[in-house]
Design a protein around this motif. Sequence first.
Motif, PDB file in Angstrom:
ATOM      1  N   GLY A 101      22.939  53.784  49.991  1.00 20.88           N
ATOM      2  CA  GLY A 101      23.277  53.762  48.769  1.00 20.88           C
ATOM      3  C   GLY A 101      24.853  53.541  48.446  1.00 20.88           C
ATOM      4  N   MET A 156      30.970  54.934  38.367  1.00 15.80           N
ATOM      5  CA  MET A 156      30.370  56.063  39.435  1.00 15.80           C
ATOM      6  C   MET A 156      31.736  57.281  39.699  1.00 15.80           C
ATOM      7  SD  MET A 156      28.132  53.420  41.556  1.00 15.80           S
ATOM      8  CE  MET A 156      28.757  53.820  43.087  1.00 15.80           C
ATOM      9  N   SER A 157      31.592  57.829  41.048  1.00 13.51           N
ATOM     10  CA  SER A 157      32.800  58.679  41.131  1.00 13.51           C
ATOM     11  C   SER A 157      34.137  58.368  41.070  1.00 13.51           C
ATOM     12  CB  SER A 157      32.463  59.326  42.507  1.00 13.51           C
ATOM     13  OG  SER A 157      31.472  60.428  42.482  1.00 13.51           O
ATOM     14  N   MET A 165      22.541  48.072  33.197  1.00 13.23           N
ATOM     15  CA  MET A 165      23.407  48.850  34.118  1.00 13.23           C
ATOM     16  C   MET A 165      23.793  47.894  35.019  1.00 13.23           C
ATOM     17  SD  MET A 165      22.447  49.691  37.443  1.00 13.23           S
ATOM     18  CE  MET A 165      21.875  50.925  38.711  1.00 13.23           C
ATOM     19  N   ILE A 167      26.314  47.774  39.118  1.00 14.57           N
ATOM     20  CA  ILE A 167      26.979  48.563  40.268  1.00 14.57           C
ATOM     21  C   ILE A 167      28.140  47.239  40.745  1.00 14.57           C
ATOM     22  CG2 ILE A 167      26.930  49.528  42.521  1.00 14.57           C
ATOM     23  CD1 ILE A 167      23.817  49.673  41.873  1.00 14.57           C
ATOM     24  N   ARG A 181      27.176  57.457  36.447  1.00 14.52           N
ATOM     25  CA  ARG A 181      26.272  58.106  37.616  1.00 14.52           C
ATOM     26  C   ARG A 181      27.439  58.629  38.567  1.00 14.52           C
ATOM     27  NH1 ARG A 181      25.112  52.654  36.753  1.00 14.52           N
ATOM     28  NH2 ARG A 181      26.128  52.259  38.782  1.00 14.52           N
ATOM     29  N   VAL A 182      27.615  59.865  38.645  1.00 10.63           N
ATOM     30  CA  VAL A 182      28.535  60.507  39.275  1.00 10.63           C
ATOM     31  C   VAL A 182      27.722  61.423  40.569  1.00 10.63           C
ATOM     32  CG1 VAL A 182      30.661  61.955  39.627  1.00 10.63           C
ATOM     33  CG2 VAL A 182      30.122  60.481  37.509  1.00 10.63           C
ATOM     34  N   GLY A 183      27.850  61.033  41.760  1.00 11.56           N
ATOM     35  CA  GLY A 183      27.273  61.730  42.895  1.00 11.56           C
ATOM     36  C   GLY A 183      28.245  62.277  43.560  1.00 11.56           C
ATOM     37  N   SER A 184      29.091  62.013  44.661  1.00 13.38           N
ATOM     38  CA  SER A 184      29.991  62.562  45.622  1.00 13.38           C
ATOM     39  C   SER A 184      31.043  63.491  44.963  1.00 13.38           C
ATOM     40  CB  SER A 184      30.503  61.628  46.502  1.00 13.38           C
ATOM     41  OG  SER A 184      30.954  60.434  45.842  1.00 13.38           O
ATOM     42  N   LYS A 236      20.872  62.127  45.160  1.00 13.66           N
ATOM     43  CA  LYS A 236      20.087  61.578  46.365  1.00 13.66           C
ATOM     44  C   LYS A 236      20.748  62.234  47.392  1.00 13.66           C
ATOM     45  CE  LYS A 236      23.418  57.916  46.317  1.00 13.66           C
ATOM     46  NZ  LYS A 236      23.525  56.212  45.834  1.00 13.66           N
ATOM     47  N   ARG A 264      28.129  62.352  50.978  1.00 16.82           N
ATOM     48  CA  ARG A 264      26.632  62.469  51.189  1.00 16.82           C
ATOM     49  C   ARG A 264      26.580  62.346  52.894  1.00 16.82           C
ATOM     50  NH1 ARG A 264      26.395  59.721  46.541  1.00 16.82           N
ATOM     51  NH2 ARG A 264      27.136  57.892  47.396  1.00 16.82           N
ATOM     52  N   VAL A 293      24.174  62.357  40.271  1.00 20.06           N
ATOM     53  CA  VAL A 293      23.261  61.699  41.356  1.00 20.06           C
ATOM     54  C   VAL A 293      23.019  62.500  42.576  1.00 20.06           C
ATOM     55  CG1 VAL A 293      23.176  59.486  42.731  1.00 20.06           C
ATOM     56  CG2 VAL A 293      24.133  59.407  40.564  1.00 20.06           C
ATOM     57  N   ASN A 310      17.759  57.701  43.871  1.00 21.24           N
ATOM     58  CA  ASN A 310      17.560  56.213  43.930  1.00 21.24           C
ATOM     59  C   ASN A 310      15.994  55.947  44.914  1.00 21.24           C
ATOM     60  OD1 ASN A 310      18.473  56.815  46.423  1.00 21.24           O
ATOM     61  ND2 ASN A 310      19.919  55.033  46.545  1.00 21.24           N
ATOM     62  N   ILE A 367      17.885  55.258  39.676  1.00 25.12           N
ATOM     63  CA  ILE A 367      18.916  54.415  39.802  1.00 25.12           C
ATOM     64  C   ILE A 367      18.912  53.351  40.886  1.00 25.12           C
ATOM     65  CG2 ILE A 367      20.502  55.740  38.438  1.00 25.12           C
ATOM     66  CD1 ILE A 367      21.686  56.678  41.088  1.00 25.12           C
TER      67      ILE A 367
END
Length: 220
Positions: free
Chosen positions: A220, A190-191, A158, A160, A206-209, A32, A215, A30, A53, A77
Amino acid sequence: MMGLIEIENRVQDACTRANRVRESVTLIAVSKVQPLERVDEVLAQGQRFFGENRVQEAEGKWPAFQEKYGKVDLHLIGPLQTNKARAAMELFDTIQTVDREKLAVTLARLAQEIGTCPELFVQVNTGEEDQKAGVLPRETDAFLKKMADLDLPVKGLMCIPPVDEEPALHFALLAKIAERNGISALSMGMSSDFETAIALGATHIRVGSAIFGERSAPQG
Ligand SMILES: *Cc1c(COP(=O)(O)O)cnc(C)c1O
């Protein structure tokens, strides 16, 4: 910043513990709000599935990256406004956030017009939170029938989970709704909870940080 390789190892371990093959889980990075040089680094390491997103933000960065690295599989997402639906359909390979009839009707009309449609996931608001998008669990079966009536194939569901609740309960609920509707893909985790999600059947995490670092913007 933990980085892609560490997360890849943890995904592999979680799959092994769950008696699943690594190929059964798609790791979506992810990106974003992340600085472009971090995204570039992860692309250079070979990652080819990314999540964004916001349509406009994604339009600003992905054409150039795809010119440099070739085809990248992009997942939307975040919530989609109907007036951005066409742009989203042109850029994204998957829209994970189909969450209301008005959007479904618009997507169906545009799919006819354009001749193709991204893969679609229906977002389920498993925590029934007012501030969160998604179809309520008790309304999901009927919504999926509407999608079928519109000739829109649904690849997955999906969710959250609420930040302050045990995510496993929400992942199990999503899996149950998918199973009784004959849907095979589950975007969850997620993370902070992707290993739990893999144990409960996630096919898309869905893995971002945990890949890119925190971020800077509160989004989000
Ligand atoms: C931002 C976001 C993620 C990634 O969150 P992290 O905690 O950074 O891994 C996953 N899913 C959605 C829908 C998001 O908006």
